[in-house]
Write a protein that holds these residues in place. Structure first.
Motif, PDB file in Angstrom:
ATOM      1  N   PRO A  40      29.626  26.972  36.225  1.00 15.29           N
ATOM      2  CA  PRO A  40      29.816  26.520  34.842  1.00 15.29           C
ATOM      3  C   PRO A  40      31.219  26.851  34.338  1.00 15.29           C
ATOM      4  CG  PRO A  40      27.771  27.771  35.072  1.00 15.29           C
ATOM      5  CD  PRO A  40      28.528  27.938  36.346  1.00 15.29           C
ATOM      6  N   LYS A  41      31.711  26.045  33.428  1.00 18.66           N
ATOM      7  CA  LYS A  41      33.055  26.240  32.885  1.00 18.66           C
ATOM      8  C   LYS A  41      33.219  27.617  32.246  1.00 18.66           C
ATOM      9  CE  LYS A  41      36.333  24.021  29.709  1.00 18.66           C
ATOM     10  NZ  LYS A  41      36.487  22.966  28.678  1.00 18.66           N
ATOM     11  N   VAL A  42      32.136  28.134  31.657  1.00 18.93           N
ATOM     12  CA  VAL A  42      32.205  29.418  30.966  1.00 18.93           C
ATOM     13  C   VAL A  42      32.623  30.542  31.917  1.00 18.93           C
ATOM     14  CG1 VAL A  42      29.748  29.881  31.327  1.00 18.93           C
ATOM     15  CG2 VAL A  42      30.934  31.011  29.468  1.00 18.93           C
ATOM     16  N   ILE A  43      32.254  30.433  33.209  1.00 14.03           N
ATOM     17  CA  ILE A  43      32.654  31.451  34.185  1.00 14.03           C
ATOM     18  C   ILE A  43      34.178  31.527  34.268  1.00 14.03           C
ATOM     19  CG2 ILE A  43      32.666  32.023  36.646  1.00 14.03           C
ATOM     20  CD1 ILE A  43      30.027  32.637  35.464  1.00 14.03           C
ATOM     21  N   GLY A  44      34.826  30.360  34.351  1.00 14.65           N
ATOM     22  CA  GLY A  44      36.284  30.333  34.413  1.00 14.65           C
ATOM     23  C   GLY A  44      36.929  30.843  33.149  1.00 14.65           C
ATOM     24  N   GLU A  45      36.343  30.523  31.997  1.00 17.70           N
ATOM     25  CA  GLU A  45      36.939  30.936  30.723  1.00 17.70           C
ATOM     26  C   GLU A  45      36.827  32.445  30.516  1.00 17.70           C
ATOM     27  OE1 GLU A  45      36.405  26.823  28.165  1.00 17.70           O
ATOM     28  OE2 GLU A  45      34.727  28.214  28.287  1.00 17.70           O
ATOM     29  N   ILE A  46      35.703  33.027  30.896  1.00 18.14           N
ATOM     30  CA  ILE A  46      35.590  34.488  30.785  1.00 18.14           C
ATOM     31  C   ILE A  46      36.531  35.165  31.775  1.00 18.14           C
ATOM     32  CG2 ILE A  46      34.026  36.459  30.931  1.00 18.14           C
ATOM     33  CD1 ILE A  46      31.742  34.448  30.415  1.00 18.14           C
ATOM     34  N   THR A  47      36.591  34.599  32.982  1.00 17.49           N
ATOM     35  CA  THR A  47      37.514  35.147  33.987  1.00 17.49           C
ATOM     36  C   THR A  47      38.951  35.078  33.492  1.00 17.49           C
ATOM     37  OG1 THR A  47      36.010  34.430  35.745  1.00 17.49           O
ATOM     38  CG2 THR A  47      38.269  34.961  36.390  1.00 17.49           C
ATOM     39  N   ALA A  48      39.282  34.012  32.754  1.00 16.86           N
ATOM     40  CA  ALA A  48      40.634  33.894  32.190  1.00 16.86           C
ATOM     41  C   ALA A  48      40.928  35.058  31.254  1.00 16.86           C
ATOM     42  CB  ALA A  48      40.774  32.563  31.450  1.00 16.86           C
ATOM     43  N   GLY A  49      39.932  35.438  30.450  1.00 12.16           N
ATOM     44  CA  GLY A  49      40.123  36.580  29.566  1.00 12.16           C
ATOM     45  C   GLY A  49      40.327  37.868  30.336  1.00 12.16           C
ATOM     46  N   ILE A  50      39.576  38.034  31.427  1.00 12.03           N
ATOM     47  CA  ILE A  50      39.730  39.234  32.251  1.00 12.03           C
ATOM     48  C   ILE A  50      41.104  39.252  32.921  1.00 12.03           C
ATOM     49  CG2 ILE A  50      38.827  40.463  34.268  1.00 12.03           C
ATOM     50  CD1 ILE A  50      36.048  39.377  33.524  1.00 12.03           C
ATOM     51  N   VAL A  51      41.553  38.065  33.390  1.00 18.43           N
ATOM     52  CA  VAL A  51      42.872  37.961  34.027  1.00 18.43           C
ATOM     53  C   VAL A  51      43.974  38.295  33.032  1.00 18.43           C
ATOM     54  CG1 VAL A  51      44.533  36.305  34.985  1.00 18.43           C
ATOM     55  CG2 VAL A  51      42.173  36.334  35.817  1.00 18.43           C
ATOM     56  N   LEU A  52      43.858  37.812  31.790  1.00 17.92           N
ATOM     57  CA  LEU A  52      44.885  38.050  30.774  1.00 17.92           C
ATOM     58  C   LEU A  52      44.813  39.449  30.174  1.00 17.92           C
ATOM     59  CD1 LEU A  52      44.698  34.644  28.849  1.00 17.92           C
ATOM     60  CD2 LEU A  52      46.547  35.412  30.340  1.00 17.92           C
ATOM     61  N   GLY A  53      43.705  40.140  30.429  1.00 15.71           N
ATOM     62  CA  GLY A  53      43.494  41.447  29.820  1.00 15.71           C
ATOM     63  C   GLY A  53      44.022  42.602  30.638  1.00 15.71           C
ATOM     64  N   PRO A  54      43.579  43.821  30.297  1.00 10.21           N
ATOM     65  CA  PRO A  54      44.098  45.025  30.955  1.00 10.21           C
ATOM     66  C   PRO A  54      43.688  45.151  32.422  1.00 10.21           C
ATOM     67  CG  PRO A  54      42.296  45.568  29.458  1.00 10.21           C
ATOM     68  CD  PRO A  54      42.638  44.137  29.212  1.00 10.21           C
ATOM     69  N   SER A  55      42.665  44.364  32.843  1.00 12.06           N
ATOM     70  CA  SER A  55      42.194  44.481  34.225  1.00 12.06           C
ATOM     71  C   SER A  55      43.174  43.907  35.234  1.00 12.06           C
ATOM     72  CB  SER A  55      40.838  43.782  34.378  1.00 12.06           C
ATOM     73  OG  SER A  55      39.866  44.391  33.569  1.00 12.06           O
ATOM     74  N   LEU A  56      44.026  42.945  34.820  1.00 17.50           N
ATOM     75  CA  LEU A  56      44.958  42.334  35.777  1.00 17.50           C
ATOM     76  C   LEU A  56      46.365  42.228  35.198  1.00 17.50           C
ATOM     77  CD1 LEU A  56      45.212  41.133  38.583  1.00 17.50           C
ATOM     78  CD2 LEU A  56      44.672  38.891  37.625  1.00 17.50           C
ATOM     79  N   LEU A  57      46.556  41.368  34.189  1.00 15.36           N
ATOM     80  CA  LEU A  57      47.888  41.189  33.611  1.00 15.36           C
ATOM     81  C   LEU A  57      48.423  42.496  33.032  1.00 15.36           C
ATOM     82  CD1 LEU A  57      50.083  39.039  32.985  1.00 15.36           C
ATOM     83  CD2 LEU A  57      48.973  38.714  30.757  1.00 15.36           C
ATOM     84  N   LEU A  59      48.122  45.362  34.148  1.00 17.16           N
ATOM     85  CA  LEU A  59      48.557  46.309  35.176  1.00 17.16           C
ATOM     86  C   LEU A  59      50.011  46.110  35.581  1.00 17.16           C
ATOM     87  CD1 LEU A  59      45.412  46.268  37.515  1.00 17.16           C
ATOM     88  CD2 LEU A  59      45.998  47.952  35.753  1.00 17.16           C
ATOM     89  N   LEU A  60      50.587  44.964  35.203  1.00 15.95           N
ATOM     90  CA  LEU A  60      51.969  44.677  35.571  1.00 15.95           C
ATOM     91  C   LEU A  60      52.930  45.542  34.751  1.00 15.95           C
ATOM     92  CD1 LEU A  60      51.801  40.783  35.826  1.00 15.95           C
ATOM     93  CD2 LEU A  60      51.633  42.470  37.677  1.00 15.95           C
ATOM     94  N   PRO A  61      54.128  45.784  35.257  1.00 17.13           N
ATOM     95  CA  PRO A  61      55.103  46.604  34.521  1.00 17.13           C
ATOM     96  C   PRO A  61      55.412  46.005  33.147  1.00 17.13           C
ATOM     97  CG  PRO A  61      55.818  46.255  36.797  1.00 17.13           C
ATOM     98  CD  PRO A  61      54.631  45.371  36.590  1.00 17.13           C
ATOM     99  N   GLY A  62      55.536  46.876  32.173  1.00 14.59           N
ATOM    100  CA  GLY A  62      55.870  46.439  30.826  1.00 14.59           C
ATOM    101  C   GLY A  62      54.681  46.051  29.985  1.00 14.59           C
ATOM    102  N   ASP A  63      53.463  46.159  30.527  1.00 15.07           N
ATOM    103  CA  ASP A  63      52.238  45.825  29.803  1.00 15.07           C
ATOM    104  C   ASP A  63      52.307  44.444  29.139  1.00 15.07           C
ATOM    105  OD1 ASP A  63      49.736  45.947  28.649  1.00 15.07           O
ATOM    106  OD2 ASP A  63      50.379  47.213  26.968  1.00 15.07           O
ATOM    107  N   PRO A  64      52.355  43.363  29.951  1.00 21.51           N
ATOM    108  CA  PRO A  64      52.412  42.010  29.378  1.00 21.51           C
ATOM    109  C   PRO A  64      51.235  41.691  28.470  1.00 21.51           C
ATOM    110  CG  PRO A  64      52.864  41.965  31.743  1.00 21.51           C
ATOM    111  CD  PRO A  64      52.376  43.340  31.423  1.00 21.51           C
TER     112      PRO A  64
END
Length: 436
Positions: A40-57, A59-64
């Protein structure tokens, strides 16, 4: 307001608008990817939030993540997401059809109540283990009653909107399993909102039984007013103004009614989404085509833009890095309890009512889908102060896992032919007919 304060406010609004643009693009990209993967599309949209959040993005230098979604802008994003959520809940209530339940009433009630009771009981049992580690939220002690009741509610949910999409994509809508899962999920949704209303009242009363009784009494008065006063009034307005084709005025009045109903339930002490859902529930369904074209479709279009904001704001609150080794063990417990409650709670009554093992297993898999409804309940719990950040993260992951499980498990099953579909419809009618 000073020039400096005005400039800061304008900068916050500008950042919010940029954030919404980023959210829509990333959400659309990962939502499309999820659809290609059969999810379902909702899986991708929630994953997008996780990707943009502290779990992935993050972690990059400078806290994007902190730069893109500053702390002073997140409340604005949450406010935008709540508008989309309230309008969506209104549409969910409006689309709730008792005729979906009627042909399979006995069987659907048995499946729904069994899965809710077992899942709720297992959720409360899990709360006994989890509570000592999550009994304080932002320095405020949470009662075991509130925590355990919410955990039971979170385990009991089946997501009706996501389930309908999964059935359509897997061509199961016209099968007995599809019809039963929809009817059972519809009952689940109503009971879930009632349980959430109880949790809201419990937290709002803060253990004061007199306050809880007041909230209960006001809730009964509110529901009575919605059915006895608002329902006939709205029905009269809809018929009169639709005949006059005053669609813009009617849409504005209905949206105002949704927001007023949401405010009223919040004032009473239960979550605002309950008010939006019930306002939709009392809406007239006829003239069906006219209302769909001129009222429901515009609201759906608004949801297309605003709901991804809700999903991704939810994902931003997920911080996998904050989980400890003990938390990951608790996560396995949460996912295991969630699956066991729904799978066993649906499979056993389905077999007792005469469904085959394949149908019963499919029904259990479908009833285990939590998706959007679970996210709404989790966000409500956070706003009520029932969940800390780690517990919220674990439950969001549980919602993702249980929703993602459905499509792969169903896709490996042989679909019913048209002839078999007609046969199971007849069998379902026999199974749900009263015994003489």
């Amino acid at each position: 307001m000073t020039a400096l304060a005005a400039g800061v406010k304008e900068q916050q609004i500008a950042t919010m608008l940029l954030d919404i643009g980023v959210i829509l693009l990333v959400g659309a990209a990962l939502g499309a990817l999820a659809r290609k993967l059969g999810q379902p599309k909702v899986i991708g949209e929630i994953t997008a939030g996780i990707v943009l959040g502290p779990s992935l993005l993050g972690l990059l230098p400078g806290d994007p993540t902190g730069a893109l979604f500053p702390a002073d802008v997140r409340p604005l994003l949450s406010a935008v997401s709540q508008v989309g959520l309230v309008l969506f809940m209104f549409v969910v209530g409006w689309e709730f059809e008792r005729r979906v339940i009627r042909p399979y009433a006995r069987l659907a009630a048995g499946v729904s109540l069994s899965s809710i009771v077992l899942a709720f009981g297992l959720g409360v049992a899990a709360a006994v283990v989890l509570y000592p580690h999550h009994d304080t939220v932002a320095g405020h002690h949470i009662s075991f009653m509130a925590f355990s009741t919410f955990m039971g509610t979170a385990m009991s949910v089946t997501a009706f909107p996501v389930l309908a999409r999964i059935l359509s994509e897997n061509r199961l809508m016209d099968t007995r399993v599809g019809a039963l899962s929809l009817a059972s999920a519809a009952i689940d949704d109503v009971l879930a909102w009632c349980l959430l209303a109880y949790v809201s009242a419990l937290v709002s009363s803060d253990g004061d039984y007199a306050g809880l009784a007041r909230i209960g009494a006001l809730s009964v008065v509110y529901v009575a007013l919605m059915f006895l006063v608002v329902r006939p009034l709205v029905s009269r307005l809809v018929w009169r103004w639709s005949a006059m084709e005053r669609w813009n005025v009617l849409l504005a009045v209905l949206c105002a009614g949704v927001f007023a109903s949401s405010w009223l339930t919040s004032w009473i002490g239960i979550h605002q989404i309950f008010g939006a859902f019930l306002f939709g529930f009392v809406m007239p369904r006829e003239p069906r085509r006219v209302l769909a074209a001129h009222l429901r479709r515009p609201l759906d279009d608004v949801s297309v833009v605003l709901l991804p904001v809700f999903f991704i704001v939810t994902g931003l609150g997920v911080d996998l890095g904050a989980l400890t080794a003990t938390d990951y063990l608790a996560l396995f417990l949460v996912v295991g309890v969630a699956c066991a409650g729904k799978l066993l709670g649906a499979i056993v009554p389905a077999r007792l009512f005469g469904l085959s093992w394949r149908e019963a297993k499919d029904l259990g898999v479908l009833m285990n889908t939590r998706g959007l409804t679970e996210l709404i309940i989790l966000n409500a719990a956070v706003s009520l102060g029932v969940l800390d950040g780690r517990m919220f993260t674990m439950l969001v992951i549980m919602a993702l896992v249980t929703t993602a499980m459905a499509a792969p498990l169903l896709s490996r099953r042989e679909h019913l032919t048209a002839g078999e579909t007609r046969k199971v419809r007849t069998t379902a009618a026999d199974a749900t007919a009263p015994h003489t």
